[in-house]
Design a protein around this motif. Structure first.
Motif, PDB file in Angstrom:
ATOM      1  N   ARG A  48       0.852  -1.189   0.000  1.00  0.00           N
ATOM      2  CA  ARG A  48       0.000   0.000   0.000  1.00  0.00           C
ATOM      3  C   ARG A  48       0.886   1.237   0.000  1.00  0.00           C
ATOM      4  O   ARG A  48       1.848   1.310   0.758  1.00  0.00           O
ATOM      5  CB  ARG A  48      -0.871  -0.031   1.268  1.00  0.00           C
ATOM      6  CG  ARG A  48      -2.142   0.718   1.154  1.00  0.00           C
ATOM      7  CD  ARG A  48      -2.944   0.620   2.430  1.00  0.00           C
ATOM      8  NE  ARG A  48      -3.749   1.827   2.588  1.00  0.00           N
ATOM      9  CZ  ARG A  48      -4.878   2.048   1.931  1.00  0.00           C
ATOM     10  NH1 ARG A  48      -5.331   1.145   1.100  1.00  0.00           N
ATOM     11  NH2 ARG A  48      -5.548   3.150   2.125  1.00  0.00           N
ATOM     12  N   PRO A  49       0.601   2.231  -0.854  1.00  0.00           N
ATOM     13  CA  PRO A  49       1.516   3.383  -0.963  1.00  0.00           C
ATOM     14  C   PRO A  49       1.349   4.359   0.195  1.00  0.00           C
ATOM     15  O   PRO A  49       0.260   4.483   0.753  1.00  0.00           O
ATOM     16  CB  PRO A  49       1.074   4.041  -2.274  1.00  0.00           C
ATOM     17  CG  PRO A  49      -0.367   3.694  -2.378  1.00  0.00           C
ATOM     18  CD  PRO A  49      -0.536   2.331  -1.755  1.00  0.00           C
ATOM     19  N   PRO A  50       2.422   5.088   0.556  1.00  0.00           N
ATOM     20  CA  PRO A  50       2.311   6.105   1.615  1.00  0.00           C
ATOM     21  C   PRO A  50       1.486   7.314   1.147  1.00  0.00           C
ATOM     22  O   PRO A  50       0.824   7.962   1.938  1.00  0.00           O
ATOM     23  CB  PRO A  50       3.766   6.513   1.878  1.00  0.00           C
ATOM     24  CG  PRO A  50       4.547   6.055   0.683  1.00  0.00           C
ATOM     25  CD  PRO A  50       3.780   4.947   0.033  1.00  0.00           C
ATOM     26  N   GLU A  51       1.497   7.586  -0.149  1.00  0.00           N
ATOM     27  CA  GLU A  51       0.741   8.741  -0.671  1.00  0.00           C
ATOM     28  C   GLU A  51      -0.257   8.260  -1.715  1.00  0.00           C
ATOM     29  O   GLU A  51       0.021   7.323  -2.448  1.00  0.00           O
ATOM     30  CB  GLU A  51       1.685   9.739  -1.340  1.00  0.00           C
ATOM     31  CG  GLU A  51       2.503  10.534  -0.360  1.00  0.00           C
ATOM     32  CD  GLU A  51       3.585  11.356  -1.052  1.00  0.00           C
ATOM     33  OE1 GLU A  51       3.490  11.552  -2.280  1.00  0.00           O
ATOM     34  OE2 GLU A  51       4.517  11.759  -0.350  1.00  0.00           O
ATOM     35  N   ILE A  52      -1.387   8.944  -1.766  1.00  0.00           N
ATOM     36  CA  ILE A  52      -2.414   8.583  -2.745  1.00  0.00           C
ATOM     37  C   ILE A  52      -2.298   9.522  -3.949  1.00  0.00           C
ATOM     38  O   ILE A  52      -2.225  10.742  -3.789  1.00  0.00           O
ATOM     39  CB  ILE A  52      -3.826   8.723  -2.116  1.00  0.00           C
ATOM     40  CG1 ILE A  52      -3.966   7.767  -0.936  1.00  0.00           C
ATOM     41  CG2 ILE A  52      -4.916   8.473  -3.162  1.00  0.00           C
ATOM     42  CD1 ILE A  52      -3.836   6.294  -1.256  1.00  0.00           C
ATOM     43  N   VAL A  53      -2.292   8.958  -5.132  1.00  0.00           N
ATOM     44  CA  VAL A  53      -2.288   9.776  -6.356  1.00  0.00           C
ATOM     45  C   VAL A  53      -3.734  10.046  -6.741  1.00  0.00           C
ATOM     46  O   VAL A  53      -4.562   9.129  -6.749  1.00  0.00           O
ATOM     47  CB  VAL A  53      -1.571   9.021  -7.503  1.00  0.00           C
ATOM     48  CG1 VAL A  53      -1.728   9.772  -8.829  1.00  0.00           C
ATOM     49  CG2 VAL A  53      -0.096   8.826  -7.173  1.00  0.00           C
ATOM     50  N   ALA A  54      -4.056  11.309  -7.014  1.00  0.00           N
ATOM     51  CA  ALA A  54      -5.424  11.649  -7.445  1.00  0.00           C
ATOM     52  C   ALA A  54      -5.345  12.651  -8.593  1.00  0.00           C
ATOM     53  O   ALA A  54      -4.481  13.535  -8.591  1.00  0.00           O
ATOM     54  CB  ALA A  54      -6.198  12.240  -6.271  1.00  0.00           C
ATOM     55  N   PHE A  55      -6.217  12.490  -9.571  1.00  0.00           N
ATOM     56  CA  PHE A  55      -6.264  13.454 -10.677  1.00  0.00           C
ATOM     57  C   PHE A  55      -7.309  14.523 -10.354  1.00  0.00           C
ATOM     58  O   PHE A  55      -8.464  14.182 -10.075  1.00  0.00           O
ATOM     59  CB  PHE A  55      -6.684  12.759 -11.981  1.00  0.00           C
ATOM     60  CG  PHE A  55      -5.674  11.744 -12.446  1.00  0.00           C
ATOM     61  CD1 PHE A  55      -4.347  12.102 -12.670  1.00  0.00           C
ATOM     62  CD2 PHE A  55      -6.057  10.425 -12.683  1.00  0.00           C
ATOM     63  CE1 PHE A  55      -3.424  11.168 -13.111  1.00  0.00           C
ATOM     64  CE2 PHE A  55      -5.129   9.489 -13.130  1.00  0.00           C
ATOM     65  CZ  PHE A  55      -3.807   9.860 -13.334  1.00  0.00           C
ATOM     66  N   PRO A  56      -6.914  15.819 -10.406  1.00  0.00           N
ATOM     67  CA  PRO A  56      -7.932  16.858 -10.204  1.00  0.00           C
ATOM     68  C   PRO A  56      -8.938  16.840 -11.360  1.00  0.00           C
ATOM     69  O   PRO A  56      -8.541  16.594 -12.504  1.00  0.00           O
ATOM     70  CB  PRO A  56      -7.114  18.165 -10.220  1.00  0.00           C
ATOM     71  CG  PRO A  56      -5.801  17.823 -10.827  1.00  0.00           C
ATOM     72  CD  PRO A  56      -5.586  16.350 -10.694  1.00  0.00           C
ATOM     73  N   ASN A  57     -10.209  17.010 -11.040  1.00  0.00           N
ATOM     74  CA  ASN A  57     -11.251  16.984 -12.061  1.00  0.00           C
ATOM     75  C   ASN A  57     -11.674  18.415 -12.381  1.00  0.00           C
ATOM     76  O   ASN A  57     -12.324  19.079 -11.564  1.00  0.00           O
ATOM     77  CB  ASN A  57     -12.447  16.179 -11.543  1.00  0.00           C
ATOM     78  CG  ASN A  57     -13.524  16.049 -12.605  1.00  0.00           C
ATOM     79  OD1 ASN A  57     -13.580  16.857 -13.558  1.00  0.00           O
ATOM     80  ND2 ASN A  57     -14.379  15.069 -12.454  1.00  0.00           N
ATOM     81  N   PRO A  58     -11.310  18.958 -13.568  1.00  0.00           N
ATOM     82  CA  PRO A  58     -11.599  20.364 -13.871  1.00  0.00           C
ATOM     83  C   PRO A  58     -13.100  20.642 -14.008  1.00  0.00           C
ATOM     84  O   PRO A  58     -13.502  21.801 -14.001  1.00  0.00           O
ATOM     85  CB  PRO A  58     -10.867  20.594 -15.205  1.00  0.00           C
ATOM     86  CG  PRO A  58     -10.738  19.250 -15.811  1.00  0.00           C
ATOM     87  CD  PRO A  58     -10.666  18.273 -14.679  1.00  0.00           C
ATOM     88  N   TYR A  59     -13.949  19.609 -14.147  1.00  0.00           N
ATOM     89  CA  TYR A  59     -15.398  19.813 -14.298  1.00  0.00           C
ATOM     90  C   TYR A  59     -16.075  20.044 -12.943  1.00  0.00           C
ATOM     91  O   TYR A  59     -17.178  20.520 -12.876  1.00  0.00           O
ATOM     92  CB  TYR A  59     -16.042  18.607 -14.999  1.00  0.00           C
ATOM     93  CG  TYR A  59     -15.616  18.498 -16.442  1.00  0.00           C
ATOM     94  CD1 TYR A  59     -16.256  19.248 -17.437  1.00  0.00           C
ATOM     95  CD2 TYR A  59     -14.571  17.668 -16.815  1.00  0.00           C
ATOM     96  CE1 TYR A  59     -15.850  19.164 -18.761  1.00  0.00           C
ATOM     97  CE2 TYR A  59     -14.158  17.580 -18.132  1.00  0.00           C
ATOM     98  CZ  TYR A  59     -14.802  18.332 -19.112  1.00  0.00           C
ATOM     99  OH  TYR A  59     -14.396  18.247 -20.407  1.00  0.00           O
ATOM    100  N   LEU A  60     -15.361  19.650 -11.849  1.00  0.00           N
ATOM    101  CA  LEU A  60     -15.953  19.847 -10.530  1.00  0.00           C
ATOM    102  C   LEU A  60     -15.606  21.227 -10.013  1.00  0.00           C
ATOM    103  O   LEU A  60     -14.481  21.676 -10.181  1.00  0.00           O
ATOM    104  CB  LEU A  60     -15.423  18.787  -9.555  1.00  0.00           C
ATOM    105  CG  LEU A  60     -15.797  17.340  -9.868  1.00  0.00           C
ATOM    106  CD1 LEU A  60     -15.166  16.404  -8.855  1.00  0.00           C
ATOM    107  CD2 LEU A  60     -17.323  17.172  -9.879  1.00  0.00           C
ATOM    108  N   GLU A  61     -16.544  21.901  -9.387  1.00  0.00           N
ATOM    109  CA  GLU A  61     -16.282  23.273  -8.866  1.00  0.00           C
ATOM    110  C   GLU A  61     -15.332  23.156  -7.698  1.00  0.00           C
ATOM    111  O   GLU A  61     -15.435  22.247  -6.913  1.00  0.00           O
ATOM    112  CB  GLU A  61     -17.600  23.887  -8.428  1.00  0.00           C
ATOM    113  CG  GLU A  61     -18.582  23.952  -9.577  1.00  0.00           C
ATOM    114  CD  GLU A  61     -19.021  25.357  -9.894  1.00  0.00           C
ATOM    115  OE1 GLU A  61     -19.057  26.167  -8.960  1.00  0.00           O
ATOM    116  OE2 GLU A  61     -19.295  25.629 -11.075  1.00  0.00           O
TER     117      GLU A  61
END
Ligand SMILES: C[S@@+](CC[C@H](N)C(=O)[O-])C[C@H]1O[C@@H](n2cnc3c(N)ncnc32)[C@H](O)[C@@H]1O
Length: 290
Positions: free
Chosen positions: A277-290
């Motif tokens: 399990r990774p120490p950091e989570i990778v997440a993609f910002p969603n430009p459609y969400l305010e």
């Protein structure tokens, strides 16, 4: 490159034909930028613009160095399978010295050859219509005397030499780049044993230049391509794959060398099998969400 080597190359019709087909079909502005890079550019820029002789070697060596640096590795092994007269091996040595200067990564360069030219062909799979016994001999003494201290040639039939070499490979200097240029299917079957050693003795994937695949009679059913196809069937955790993304990452798209670039995927490399399990989570910002 020395002036005498440059003038010999510029005297060859095939070189001019290749330059015409590859470069005159590319946009004018890219050729203009390349001319500036040729005069003012450093090694990396020259490699990006395909300005060093044997671009496949320049790309393979630089990519191996960068892949090694990203992993804190200082030494990389490079292998030429099939040395012939030694032009390719000396070119590798010359380019490796340039790339060591810009990256700090040191190369161990190893060539394999009978020393007496092509062995006898076995059957149609060796392309006897293209290559004959005894072709591509070398001047052993002159070639060995020209090699820098980080390069050597292992003489003998690959059938008898490659296994012992693989046993000496080490994670201290993993294999990062190789060229396959033994022409025959039967020789390639022996040569590809290079890629069956312990996983840590390789970078997680290895750039491989496959030379003898672009002549009119070359096919998946003979020569180097057949040996690669059988290797992929026989080896569970080692697979060759054409580097299909490379053309999209290069400035010049019509360069013939691009169709010769493969990768050996080392699927059992520890880096490719870390399920923790990774120490950091990778997440993609969603430009459609305010
Ligand atoms: C076309 S030449 C290599 C040219 C070289 N790579 C270059 O770019 O300058 C092919 C070489 O593969 C070597 N070769 C072919 N089968 C071999 C085998 N089974 N064992 C060792 N060498 C082999 C031949 O001796 C020949 O010199």
């Amino acid at each position: 490159m020395s002036m005498s080597l440059l003038s010999k190359m510029l005297g060859r019709r095939d070189i001019w034909k290749r330059i015409a087909v590859e470069r005159l079909t590319e946009p004018l502005h890219l050729n203009a930028i390349a001319a500036l890079v040729a005069v003012f550019g450093g090694t990396r820029m020259k490699i990006s613009f395909d300005l060093l002789v044997r671009q496949q070697h320049a790309f393979g060596l630089l990519h191996a160095a960068d892949t090694a640096i990203a992993r804190g590795i200082q030494h990389v092994t490079v292998v030429e399978l099939g040395v012939g007269g030694g032009t390719g091996l000396l070119n590798l040595c010359d380019l490796a010295a340039k790339i060591t200067k810009v990256t700090g990564v040191r190369f161990k360069i190893v060539g394999f050859d009978t020393g007496t030219g092509m062995p006898p062909p076995t059957d149609f799979r060796d392309h006897p219509e293209l290559y004959k016994e005894g072709w591509f001999p070398m001047d052993k003494g002159a070639l060995e005397a020209s090699l820098p201290t980080n390069a050597r040639i292992i003489f003998g039939n690959l059938r008898d030499t490659i296994g012992a070499f693989v046993a000496t490979m080490s994670p201290e200097a993993p294999l990062g780049f190789a060229t396959l240029d033994v022409d025959f299917y039967s020789s390639s079957k022996h040569a590809l044993k290079l890629f069956t050693g312990s996983a840590l003795c390789y970078l997680p994937y290895v750039t491989v230049y496959v030379d003898d695949i672009a002549l009119p009679t070359n096919t998946n059913y003979a020569g180097e391509l057949l040996a690669i196809s059988e290797f992929n069937t026989e080896e569970q955790f080692r697979k060759f794959d054409f580097n299909r993304n490379l053309v999209y990452l290069r400035v010049f798209k019509h360069a013939e060398w691009l169709i010769h670039m493969y990768k050996l995927h080392v699927l059992d490399h520890p880096e490719r099998n870390d399920l923790s399990r990774p120490p950091e989570i990778v997440a993609f910002p969603n430009p459609y969400l305010e």
